[in-house]
Design an enzyme around this catalytic site. Structure first.
Site, PDB file in Angstrom:
ATOM      1  CD  GLU A 355      -2.688  -1.470   0.038  1.00 18.52           C
ATOM      2  OE1 GLU A 355      -2.906  -0.512  -0.741  1.00 18.52           O
ATOM      3  OE2 GLU A 355      -3.114  -2.614  -0.176  1.00 18.52           O
ATOM      4  CG  HIS A 358      -0.847   1.327  -4.355  1.00 25.44           C
ATOM      5  ND1 HIS A 358      -1.072   1.120  -5.693  1.00 25.44           N
ATOM      6  CD2 HIS A 358      -1.236   0.186  -3.729  1.00 25.44           C
ATOM      7  CE1 HIS A 358      -1.587  -0.076  -5.882  1.00 25.44           C
ATOM      8  NE2 HIS A 358      -1.695  -0.669  -4.710  1.00 25.44           N
ATOM      9  CE1 TYR A 439      -3.434  -5.653  -6.183  1.00 27.36           C
ATOM     10  CE2 TYR A 439      -5.268  -6.198  -7.626  1.00 27.36           C
ATOM     11  CZ  TYR A 439      -4.775  -5.539  -6.509  1.00 27.36           C
ATOM     12  OH  TYR A 439      -5.607  -4.779  -5.729  1.00 27.36           O
TER      13      TYR A 439
END
Length: 614
Positions: A355, A358, A439
């Site tokens: 995360e 990102h 992904y």
């Protein structure tokens, strides 16, 4: 030359030279005042938006996203979840049945617009599910600015996906995509995708946010807190003085971000540390035995930011917050909303690394995720695999950090349900197929480019791409321009095959013939995607001798690779199914030979790539 022919030439010349048009980027400034009724999970909002139209187009309408309108029975998100059943997002259904359909009326999401004005004049608006279309009183001309003001109230929904009240770990409010949010306008037009549960897109903006909430709450957010001494949790010297309504106001600021996200809970603990040559890190979470790994994760998170800074490019913003709140993990500007409980330290760090990664892709590069989710999720997963391999090295030394992703891809392809990565994020027919297209294939897109051009060249491509396009909303076309310029290769064919189709790579060693002091090898392309081929020989004295067989379509061959020096053979035309070559080794000198000793090639059947010579 006839007049008609001249017109045709000029027309097609304009198409070729102006396919993408001149670069521009819209910008907004939000100033918000939010008053939260925590007991009833509602809030009232006022905002002023200064919107700058940097495009060459005159805008007669503007669009806003009202994401929370999706969280109710009968919404498009509910319909899509019901239609897909068990093939849909497991987080939105239970046993194939949509959990949105059973949200109580009192816990439905809602963003109720009272009014919106442009330069003080009331505007007409139309709510279309999660999109609000606003007809302007005065068109916003190119290179001009207009001011919008609006008031609304909102019901914080039951948390099913990312945002909402009372999540499964007991966080009171997770406030993501929570305000009427301007849609992005670019060369492709308005980015007005309905919210079905997947990705987001927005113009870059500055935020000045005042959040008024009960004094015993602590807020974690993606931004800079301007009054830490007046609120709970951030300063040992804080003096929390509430008004007659027992509320205090949190003042936040954030510059040049896609959005502003926050969460609030009465039991949050706030911890901070600073990354050497990097941002200040905030941990905002409920401290307990269930979240014991947060403390142990700090040195790993520090190393993560340092590795990303050195391998891709420097993190742009002054801070980053990891906030316990949300379902699983989701990235926003300067913040991750994530589950706080984890089975192992590696699980928690893995979530933080993905995360947090990102921030470079979803936030700083800011791809249009609804259109190209494979760029954001895939590029993030690529660095996720690289960095987790460094932070938690496998017990058995393995130089290739992508083996897990490659094997997962091979096993998935056998199921026969693959969908092209080029599909729009919300329009996949199978949730698992979406995950692999986005992904896994997005990650392996870069892995294959490293195989084609060499790892050092790929690293140079990624750094140059980041330096050229950070904070600018690049597309895959922009990436390919940089990749081809840095590598000197033609790579359009690879993007087409890998992203636009579900064709696969499948090479094999078809035949090996020994003749005195030489060995002749015939390779076969059994798949639908042509590739250059790395071929190696393991000698009896344990030396590895490498050969490169270029693919003619690249027109330029890689000159080096981190997996060892090599000899370049004649190119393999993509139309040719077999390729034969001779190497100066006898049968007695060879222990084994085969394709791709580095195990980077996404060959769906690697078992026929190697032959042991006995």
């Amino acid at each position: 030359m006839s007049k008609r022919l001249i017109i045709v030439i000029l027309f097609f010349g304009a198409l070729v030279s102006g396919q993408q048009g001149p670069y521009y980027q819209q910008f907004a400034k939000y100033a918000m005042d939010i008053d939260v009724d925590a007991a009833n999970f509602t809030y009232n909002g006022k905002q002023t938006i200064t919107y700058t139209n940097n495009s060459p187009d005159e805008l007669k309408v503007v669009y806003f996203h009202l994401y929370w309108n999706a969280f109710k029975p009968g919404s498009m998100m509910d319909q899509r979840t019901q239609n897909l059943g068990k093939n849909g997002d497991s987080r939105l259904q239970k046993g194939g049945v949509s959990t949105l359909a059973s949200i109580p009326k009192s816990e439905e999401g809602a963003q109720n617009i009272h009014w919106i004005r442009q330069n003080g004049k009331n505007l007409k608006f139309e709510i279309q599910e999660t999109i609000m279309k606003v007809t302007l009183d005065t068109p916003v001309k190119p290179n001009s600015t207009s001011t919008f003001t609006m008031e609304w109230d909102a019901v914080i929904p039951m948390q099913i996906r990312r945002a909402g009240r009372n999540n499964r770990e007991g966080i009171d409010m997770t406030m993501t995509q929570w305000y009427p949010k301007l849609a992005e306008y670019d060369y492709d037009g308005w980015a007005t995708f309905d919210y079905i549960g997947r990705e987001f897109h927005a113009p870059f903006a500055d935020f000045d946010i005042n959040i008024k909430i009960d004094r015993d709450y602590v807020i974690g957010a993606g931004g800079t807190l301007l009054n830490p001494n007046e609120v709970k949790g951030y300063s040992p010297n804080a003096s929390v003085k509430a008004g007659p309504d027992n509320k205090v106001t949190w003042r936040w600021n954030a510059k040049n971000m896609l959005d502003f996200a926050w969460a609030a809970d009465r039991d949050y603990t706030v911890e901070t540390f600073t990354v050497l040559d990097g941002p200040k890190i905030f941990y905002v979470y409920q401290k307990s035995d269930k979240t014991k790994f947060w403390e142990e994760s700090k040195p790993y998170v520090e190393k993560f930011f340092q590795l990303m800074n050195s391998s891709l490019g420097r993190y742009t913003y002054p801070s980053y917050s990891f906030v316990q709140g949300g379902d699983g993990g989701m990235e926003y500007g300067m913040v991750t909303m994530m589950l706080g409980e984890a089975r192992t330290l590696e699980d928690l760090v893995g979530l933080m690394v993905h995360e947090g990664g990102h921030s470079w892709n979803q936030q700083i590069m800011a791809y249009n995720e609804s259109v190209r989710p494979w760029m954001d999720e895939g590029f993030t997963s690529y660095y996720d695999s690289r960095i987790m391999h460094q932070l938690f090295p496998p017990e058995k030394p393995e130089p290739n950090p992508f083996l897990g992703s490659l094997n997962n891809y091979r096993n998935f392809v056998k199921r026969g349900i693959e969908e092209p990565a080029v599909w729009l994020g919300d329009h996949h027919e199978n949730g698992t197929a979406y995950s692999f297209a986005t992904y896994v294939k997005g990650e392996l897109f870069l892995v294959q480019l490293g195989y084609i051009m060499g790892e050092d060249t790929l690293n140079s491509v990624m750094k140059e791409f980041y330096n050229q396009w950070k904070l600018k909303h690049p597309t895959d076309r922009d990436f390919m321009h940089v990749a081809q310029k840095v590598s000197g290769m033609d790579l359009k064919w690879f993007q087409h095959y890998w992203i636009n189709t579900t064709k696969t790579i499948d090479y094999a060693v078809k035949e090996v013939k020994h003749d005195g002091n030489t060995t002749t090898v015939t390779l076969e392309n059994k798949g639908g995607i042509p590739m250059p081929v790395d071929f190696s020989v393991l000698t009896k004295d344990n030396k590895v001798v490498n050969y490169q067989i270029p693919l003619n379509m690249t027109h330029t061959w890689k000159s080096k690779d981190i997996y060892g020096s090599f000899t370049t053979l004649n190119y393999w035309p993509w139309t040719q199914k077999e390729y034969t070559f001779t190497i100066p080794y006898s049968k007695a000198q060879i222990s084994a030979l085969g394709i791709d000793f580095s195990q980077r090639l996404a060959d769906v059947n690697p078992a026929d790539n190697f032959i042991e010579i006995k």
